[in-house]
Design a protein around this motif. Structure first.
Motif, PDB file in Angstrom:
ATOM      1  N   GLU A  19     -29.635   0.225  28.123  1.00  0.00           N
ATOM      2  CA  GLU A  19     -29.399  -0.908  27.787  1.00  0.00           C
ATOM      3  C   GLU A  19     -30.563  -1.659  27.475  1.00  0.00           C
ATOM      4  OE1 GLU A  19     -26.653  -1.876  26.794  1.00  0.00           O
ATOM      5  OE2 GLU A  19     -25.308  -0.349  27.452  1.00  0.00           O
ATOM      6  N   TYR A  20     -31.646  -1.220  28.086  1.00  0.00           N
ATOM      7  CA  TYR A  20     -32.777  -2.212  28.247  1.00  0.00           C
ATOM      8  C   TYR A  20     -33.960  -1.544  28.202  1.00  0.00           C
ATOM      9  CZ  TYR A  20     -35.676  -6.444  29.815  1.00  0.00           C
ATOM     10  OH  TYR A  20     -36.650  -7.402  29.691  1.00  0.00           O
ATOM     11  N   ASP A  21     -35.158  -1.500  27.349  1.00  0.00           N
ATOM     12  CA  ASP A  21     -36.229  -0.837  27.301  1.00  0.00           C
ATOM     13  C   ASP A  21     -37.206  -1.235  28.432  1.00  0.00           C
ATOM     14  OD1 ASP A  21     -35.504   0.299  24.969  1.00  0.00           O
ATOM     15  OD2 ASP A  21     -36.506  -1.076  23.690  1.00  0.00           O
ATOM     16  N   ALA A  22     -36.931  -2.156  29.199  1.00  0.00           N
ATOM     17  CA  ALA A  22     -38.016  -2.367  30.317  1.00  0.00           C
ATOM     18  C   ALA A  22     -37.524  -1.412  31.467  1.00  0.00           C
ATOM     19  CB  ALA A  22     -37.642  -3.871  30.917  1.00  0.00           C
ATOM     20  N   ASP A  56     -30.432  -8.073  26.269  1.00  0.00           N
ATOM     21  CA  ASP A  56     -30.684  -6.758  26.873  1.00  0.00           C
ATOM     22  C   ASP A  56     -30.747  -6.447  28.367  1.00  0.00           C
ATOM     23  OD1 ASP A  56     -30.557  -5.637  24.161  1.00  0.00           O
ATOM     24  OD2 ASP A  56     -32.862  -5.593  24.126  1.00  0.00           O
ATOM     25  N   ALA A  57     -31.352  -7.606  28.879  1.00  0.00           N
ATOM     26  CA  ALA A  57     -31.444  -7.594  30.179  1.00  0.00           C
ATOM     27  C   ALA A  57     -30.010  -7.844  30.936  1.00  0.00           C
ATOM     28  CB  ALA A  57     -32.255  -8.885  30.872  1.00  0.00           C
ATOM     29  N   LYS A  58     -29.201  -8.888  30.545  1.00  0.00           N
ATOM     30  CA  LYS A  58     -27.953  -8.936  30.816  1.00  0.00           C
ATOM     31  C   LYS A  58     -27.032  -7.713  30.822  1.00  0.00           C
ATOM     32  CE  LYS A  58     -27.765 -14.017  29.889  1.00  0.00           C
ATOM     33  NZ  LYS A  58     -27.255 -14.973  28.979  1.00  0.00           N
ATOM     34  N   PHE A  59     -27.192  -6.875  29.757  1.00  0.00           N
ATOM     35  CA  PHE A  59     -26.387  -5.910  29.531  1.00  0.00           C
ATOM     36  C   PHE A  59     -26.870  -4.832  30.584  1.00  0.00           C
ATOM     37  CE2 PHE A  59     -25.444  -6.640  24.877  1.00  0.00           C
ATOM     38  CZ  PHE A  59     -24.174  -7.141  25.225  1.00  0.00           C
ATOM     39  N   ALA A  60     -28.036  -4.585  30.807  1.00  0.00           N
ATOM     40  CA  ALA A  60     -28.666  -3.736  31.781  1.00  0.00           C
ATOM     41  C   ALA A  60     -27.743  -4.064  33.316  1.00  0.00           C
ATOM     42  CB  ALA A  60     -29.912  -3.545  32.000  1.00  0.00           C
ATOM     43  N   ALA A  61     -27.826  -5.067  33.488  1.00  0.00           N
ATOM     44  CA  ALA A  61     -27.395  -5.779  34.770  1.00  0.00           C
ATOM     45  C   ALA A  61     -25.861  -5.389  34.934  1.00  0.00           C
ATOM     46  CB  ALA A  61     -27.325  -7.244  35.157  1.00  0.00           C
ATOM     47  N   ARG A  62     -25.192  -5.595  33.780  1.00  0.00           N
ATOM     48  CA  ARG A  62     -23.601  -5.441  33.772  1.00  0.00           C
ATOM     49  C   ARG A  62     -23.332  -3.852  33.736  1.00  0.00           C
ATOM     50  NH1 ARG A  62     -23.611  -9.871  29.381  1.00  0.00           N
ATOM     51  NH2 ARG A  62     -22.752 -11.718  30.717  1.00  0.00           N
ATOM     52  N   ALA A  63     -24.241  -3.067  33.200  1.00  0.00           N
ATOM     53  CA  ALA A  63     -23.820  -1.851  33.026  1.00  0.00           C
ATOM     54  C   ALA A  63     -24.304  -1.112  34.483  1.00  0.00           C
ATOM     55  CB  ALA A  63     -24.857  -1.245  32.084  1.00  0.00           C
ATOM     56  N   CYS A  64     -24.944  -1.678  35.279  1.00  0.00           N
ATOM     57  CA  CYS A  64     -25.306  -0.781  36.737  1.00  0.00           C
ATOM     58  C   CYS A  64     -24.119  -0.819  37.632  1.00  0.00           C
ATOM     59  CB  CYS A  64     -26.645  -1.768  37.310  1.00  0.00           C
ATOM     60  SG  CYS A  64     -26.882  -0.811  38.955  1.00  0.00           S
ATOM     61  N   PRO A  65     -23.733   0.597  37.807  1.00  0.00           N
ATOM     62  CA  PRO A  65     -22.556   0.710  38.451  1.00  0.00           C
ATOM     63  C   PRO A  65     -22.673   0.338  40.165  1.00  0.00           C
ATOM     64  CG  PRO A  65     -23.760   2.891  38.456  1.00  0.00           C
ATOM     65  CD  PRO A  65     -24.275   1.925  37.283  1.00  0.00           C
TER      66      PRO A  65
END
Length: 81
Positions: A19-22, A56-65
């Motif tokens: 989700e996020y390149d970082a 992208d940062a928000k998507f990464a946080a939402r994707a984390c299980p």
């Protein structure tokens, strides 16, 4: 906006990497790494999020299980999760 990553909580599903390149994979440790971040306390990493990377940062946080990623706005209010 800033993003915080709790590496101790991370279980290495690497959904954040998609989700996020970082975020990068650390296959040896079986955990993600938040690139260009500062370790503010043991296992907790923080970095500023450029304006063009906020979604992208928000998507990464939402994707984390396991909710190892938290996003805060400029006023310190938690946005995700």
């Amino acid at each position: 906006m800033r993003i915080e990553f709790d590496r101790d909580t991370c279980i290495g599903m690497f959904q954040c990497v998609a989700e996020y390149d970082a975020f990068e994979r650390d296959e040896d440790a079986g955990k993600a790494v938040l690139a260009d971040s500062e370790e503010t306390e043991p296992g907790r990493f923080v970095r500023e999020v450029p304006d063009d990377e906020e979604l992208d940062a928000k998507f990464a946080a939402r994707a984390c299980p396991v909710d190892a990623i938290t996003v805060y706005d400029e006023d310190g209010e938690q946005l995700v999760p």
